[in-house]
Scaffold this motif. Structure first.
Motif, PDB file in Angstrom:
ATOM      1  N   VAL A   6      51.007  42.955  40.198  1.00 37.40           N
ATOM      2  CA  VAL A   6      50.031  42.650  39.151  1.00 37.40           C
ATOM      3  C   VAL A   6      48.705  43.337  39.481  1.00 37.40           C
ATOM      4  N   LYS A   7      48.171  44.063  38.494  1.00 37.63           N
ATOM      5  CA  LYS A   7      46.814  44.623  38.639  1.00 37.63           C
ATOM      6  C   LYS A   7      45.966  43.970  37.561  1.00 37.63           C
ATOM      7  N   ASN A   8      45.016  43.133  37.973  1.00 40.64           N
ATOM      8  CA  ASN A   8      44.256  42.359  36.979  1.00 40.64           C
ATOM      9  C   ASN A   8      42.739  42.566  37.062  1.00 40.64           C
ATOM     10  N   PRO A   9      42.170  43.308  36.131  1.00 39.43           N
ATOM     11  CA  PRO A   9      40.707  43.455  36.112  1.00 39.43           C
ATOM     12  C   PRO A   9      40.013  42.381  35.251  1.00 39.43           C
ATOM     13  N   ILE A  10      40.787  41.483  34.621  1.00 45.19           N
ATOM     14  CA  ILE A  10      40.191  40.524  33.666  1.00 45.19           C
ATOM     15  C   ILE A  10      39.683  39.296  34.428  1.00 45.19           C
ATOM     16  N   PRO A  11      38.374  39.031  34.382  1.00 50.45           N
ATOM     17  CA  PRO A  11      37.869  37.862  35.117  1.00 50.45           C
ATOM     18  C   PRO A  11      38.443  36.567  34.544  1.00 50.45           C
ATOM     19  N   LEU A  12      38.744  35.618  35.448  1.00 54.81           N
ATOM     20  CA  LEU A  12      39.407  34.376  35.028  1.00 54.81           C
ATOM     21  C   LEU A  12      38.402  33.369  34.475  1.00 54.81           C
ATOM     22  N   GLY A  13      38.817  32.641  33.459  1.00 56.81           N
ATOM     23  CA  GLY A  13      38.019  31.532  32.938  1.00 56.81           C
ATOM     24  C   GLY A  13      36.678  31.938  32.371  1.00 56.81           C
ATOM     25  N   ARG A  14      36.587  33.124  31.797  1.00 57.69           N
ATOM     26  CA  ARG A  14      35.290  33.619  31.287  1.00 57.69           C
ATOM     27  C   ARG A  14      35.306  33.813  29.764  1.00 57.69           C
ATOM     28  N   GLY A  15      36.417  33.490  29.086  1.00 54.55           N
ATOM     29  CA  GLY A  15      36.462  33.684  27.644  1.00 54.55           C
ATOM     30  C   GLY A  15      36.851  35.092  27.246  1.00 54.55           C
ATOM     31  N   LEU A  16      37.517  35.808  28.162  1.00 55.54           N
ATOM     32  CA  LEU A  16      38.044  37.134  27.819  1.00 55.54           C
ATOM     33  C   LEU A  16      39.575  37.099  27.791  1.00 55.54           C
ATOM     34  N   GLY A  17      40.107  35.897  27.607  1.00 55.42           N
ATOM     35  CA  GLY A  17      41.546  35.746  27.361  1.00 55.42           C
ATOM     36  C   GLY A  17      42.434  36.012  28.555  1.00 55.42           C
ATOM     37  N   SER A  18      41.947  35.753  29.785  1.00 51.85           N
ATOM     38  CA  SER A  18      42.805  36.086  30.942  1.00 51.85           C
ATOM     39  C   SER A  18      44.135  35.338  30.887  1.00 51.85           C
ATOM     40  N   SER A  19      44.107  34.046  30.519  1.00 52.08           N
ATOM     41  CA  SER A  19      45.373  33.294  30.525  1.00 52.08           C
ATOM     42  C   SER A  19      46.254  33.721  29.352  1.00 52.08           C
ATOM     43  N   GLY A  20      45.642  33.933  28.189  1.00 52.69           N
ATOM     44  CA  GLY A  20      46.434  34.399  27.041  1.00 52.69           C
ATOM     45  C   GLY A  20      47.087  35.736  27.339  1.00 52.69           C
ATOM     46  N   THR A  21      46.348  36.639  27.980  1.00 53.33           N
ATOM     47  CA  THR A  21      46.895  37.961  28.306  1.00 53.33           C
ATOM     48  C   THR A  21      48.032  37.818  29.317  1.00 53.33           C
ATOM     49  N   ALA A  22      47.868  36.882  30.279  1.00 51.07           N
ATOM     50  CA  ALA A  22      48.939  36.652  31.266  1.00 51.07           C
ATOM     51  C   ALA A  22      50.191  36.116  30.574  1.00 51.07           C
ATOM     52  N   VAL A  23      49.999  35.247  29.586  1.00 53.10           N
ATOM     53  CA  VAL A  23      51.153  34.696  28.853  1.00 53.10           C
ATOM     54  C   VAL A  23      51.849  35.809  28.043  1.00 53.10           C
ATOM     55  N   VAL A  24      51.060  36.641  27.389  1.00 49.35           N
ATOM     56  CA  VAL A  24      51.631  37.749  26.605  1.00 49.35           C
ATOM     57  C   VAL A  24      52.424  38.692  27.526  1.00 49.35           C
ATOM     58  N   ILE A  59      29.020  38.932  31.287  1.00 55.61           N
ATOM     59  CA  ILE A  59      29.967  38.003  31.915  1.00 55.61           C
ATOM     60  C   ILE A  59      29.289  37.208  33.024  1.00 55.61           C
ATOM     61  N   PRO A  60      28.957  35.936  32.779  1.00 54.65           N
ATOM     62  CA  PRO A  60      28.337  35.116  33.831  1.00 54.65           C
ATOM     63  C   PRO A  60      29.292  34.918  35.000  1.00 54.65           C
ATOM     64  N   GLU A  61      28.709  34.608  36.150  1.00 54.48           N
ATOM     65  CA  GLU A  61      29.530  34.499  37.362  1.00 54.48           C
ATOM     66  C   GLU A  61      30.348  33.200  37.406  1.00 54.48           C
ATOM     67  N   PHE A  62      30.030  32.235  36.548  1.00 58.51           N
ATOM     68  CA  PHE A  62      30.761  30.960  36.634  1.00 58.51           C
ATOM     69  C   PHE A  62      31.885  30.880  35.603  1.00 58.51           C
ATOM     70  N   GLU A  63      32.857  29.984  35.887  1.00 65.00           N
ATOM     71  CA  GLU A  63      34.012  29.842  34.997  1.00 65.00           C
ATOM     72  C   GLU A  63      33.874  28.622  34.101  1.00 65.00           C
ATOM     73  N   VAL A  64      34.390  28.718  32.893  1.00 63.77           N
ATOM     74  CA  VAL A  64      34.540  27.555  32.020  1.00 63.77           C
ATOM     75  C   VAL A  64      36.021  27.521  31.607  1.00 63.77           C
ATOM     76  N   PRO A  65      36.792  26.577  32.141  1.00 64.19           N
ATOM     77  CA  PRO A  65      38.202  26.530  31.736  1.00 64.19           C
ATOM     78  C   PRO A  65      38.299  26.269  30.221  1.00 64.19           C
ATOM     79  N   THR A  66      39.164  27.011  29.559  1.00 60.04           N
ATOM     80  CA  THR A  66      39.271  26.880  28.097  1.00 60.04           C
ATOM     81  C   THR A  66      39.601  25.440  27.698  1.00 60.04           C
TER      82      THR A  66
END
Ligand SMILES: Nc1ncnc2c1ncn2[C@@H]1O[C@H](COP(=O)(O)OP(=O)(O)O)[C@@H](O)[C@H]1O
Ligand SMILES: N[C@@H](CCOP(=O)(O)O)C(=O)O
Length: 356
Positions: free
Chosen positions: A97-115, A219-226
């Motif tokens: 896995v090569k992942n440049p998408i920051p987690l929990g930031r509202g850029l769809g990291s989990s949705g993209t992982a599911v797809v 992209i702020p440094e903190f996460e907000v879980p969807t």
């Protein structure tokens, strides 16, 4: 099965774009990649759980599990495989896995992982009959709003919607997530067949996008879980707020497709009263940022909104990207939050490139 290798590439997403809560999604040019090899004759990975070795680089590399029963991407692939009576990955599957998408930031990291996971299940399982539309059904059994995943799967600027289902199919779609993606069983296969999705749950339509418009992601440094950002939303809304959003959602796809773009129209079309005001409790400075950035005071700016469930801010603009990003970063700094930023462009959807 013959050896094979291929790369799955899925774009990140920015969902909602202001008023389009759970409806509108935009695929953007930052891509999750799965480099997959399946090599039956070799013996090196034969003892990996479920026949799958995972390696990982990029965002989340210190926290994402490499156990295929726990990792979101491989759990989702297993869901697709098990719906087709394949209990594990083919022998000697390696997913890098090569992942440049920051987690929990509202850029769809989990949705993209599911797809990407659904596509992985299709490819390793040789399930060539599964169309993109059918894959969307599998995705929606997991990620239950269609906007971010619709963008990552189909690409571009999309409107997504769910079709009314029969009462039996509705019950199937509402099956708890824990039955679709069962908790890890410590490598023990219970033999349970997961619930298959009804056919035709979700649909999408592509909207035009004016080529001049770029997306600046701050992209702020903190996460907000969807999940948390959905919990703060009310169950009911005042009628005036719903009407406010309906008026803007009718404008948005037209406004963003017109060339040259009309800044005043786009700025107006990106306003929201259904999710952003409630999410400011989780994102210090959100309302002030959205309200302080206007087309009159900032050349090149077209509009500002929360990206997905946040905390990333998305500014649409035609020029002066660095200046726009700096102003928003400064606002976050007032709340002691540091940010990074990127200029992104609309991207194509999920692709599979075979190398063997
Ligand atoms: N590439 C990935 N591989 C495995 N799990 C992932 C990956 N990307 C995201 N996730 C999971 O999704 C979670 C973030 O999801 P979510 O709160 O919906 O935020 P986002 O807005 O980024 O989608 C991560 O904490 C992680 O559990
Ligand atoms: N419509 C959803 C979109 C969530 O997107 P994500 O990128 O934060 O996962 C919402 O606003 O909750």
């Amino acid at each position: 099965m013959a050896s094979q290798s291929f790369v799955i590439r899925s774009p990140c997403s920015s969902a909602n774009i202001g008023p389009g809560f759970d409806v509108i999604g935009l695929a953007l040019s930052m891509f999750l990649e799965l480099h997959v090899t399946v090599d039956p004759p070799a013996s090196s990975t034969e003892n990996y759980p479920l026949n799958c070795k995972i390696t990982y680089e990029g965002e989340g590399e210190d926290e994402i599990s490499l156990d295929p029963e726990v990792n979101l991407i491989t759990r989702v692939a297993l869901y697709v495989l098990r719906c087709h009576d394949q209990r594990a990955f083919p022998k000697n599957t390696h997913v890098h896995v090569k992942n440049p998408i920051p987690l929990g930031r509202g850029l769809g990291s989990s949705g993209t992982a599911v797809v990407a996971g659904v596509m992985l299940g299709k490819e390793v399982g040789g399930l060539h009959h599964l169309t993109m539309e059918r894959l969307f059904d599998f995705i929606l059994m997991i990620e239950r709003h269609p906007d971010n995943v619709g963008a990552s799967l189909f690409g571009g600027f999309v409107g997504t919607y769910l079709k009314p289902l029969t009462p039996e199919d509705t019950a199937r779609v509402e099956i708890p997530l824990s039955e679709v993606l069962p908790a890890p069983q410590g490598g023990v296969d219970t033999g349970d067949r997961p619930p298959e999705p009804p056919v035709g749950i979700g649909h999408h339509i592509k909207f035009p996008w004016a080529g001049e418009i770029k997306a600046v992601a701050i992209i702020p440094e903190f996460e907000v879980p969807t999940a948390k950002a959905r919990q703060v939303l009310p169950a009911e809304y005042p009628r005036n707020d719903v009407t406010f959003n309906l008026q803007r959602i009718a404008l948005l796809p037209v406004a963003l497709g017109q060339s040259p773009p009309d800044p005043e129209l786009i700025y107006l079309a990106m306003q929201d009263k259904l999710h952003q005001p409630y999410r400011q409790t989780l994102i210090p400075g959100l309302t002030e940022i959205v309200e302080s950035m206007t087309t009159a005071t900032q050349p090149g700016l077209l509009g500002v909104c929360l990206s997905g469930a946040g905390p990333t801010i998305l500014a649409l603009a035609t020029s002066n990207f660095e200046e726009i990003a700096s102003r928003i970063i400064k606002k976050f700094e007032e709340n002691k939050i540091t940010c990074s930023w990127k200029v992104l462009e609309p991207a194509e959807g999920t692709t599979v490139v075979r190398t063997k």
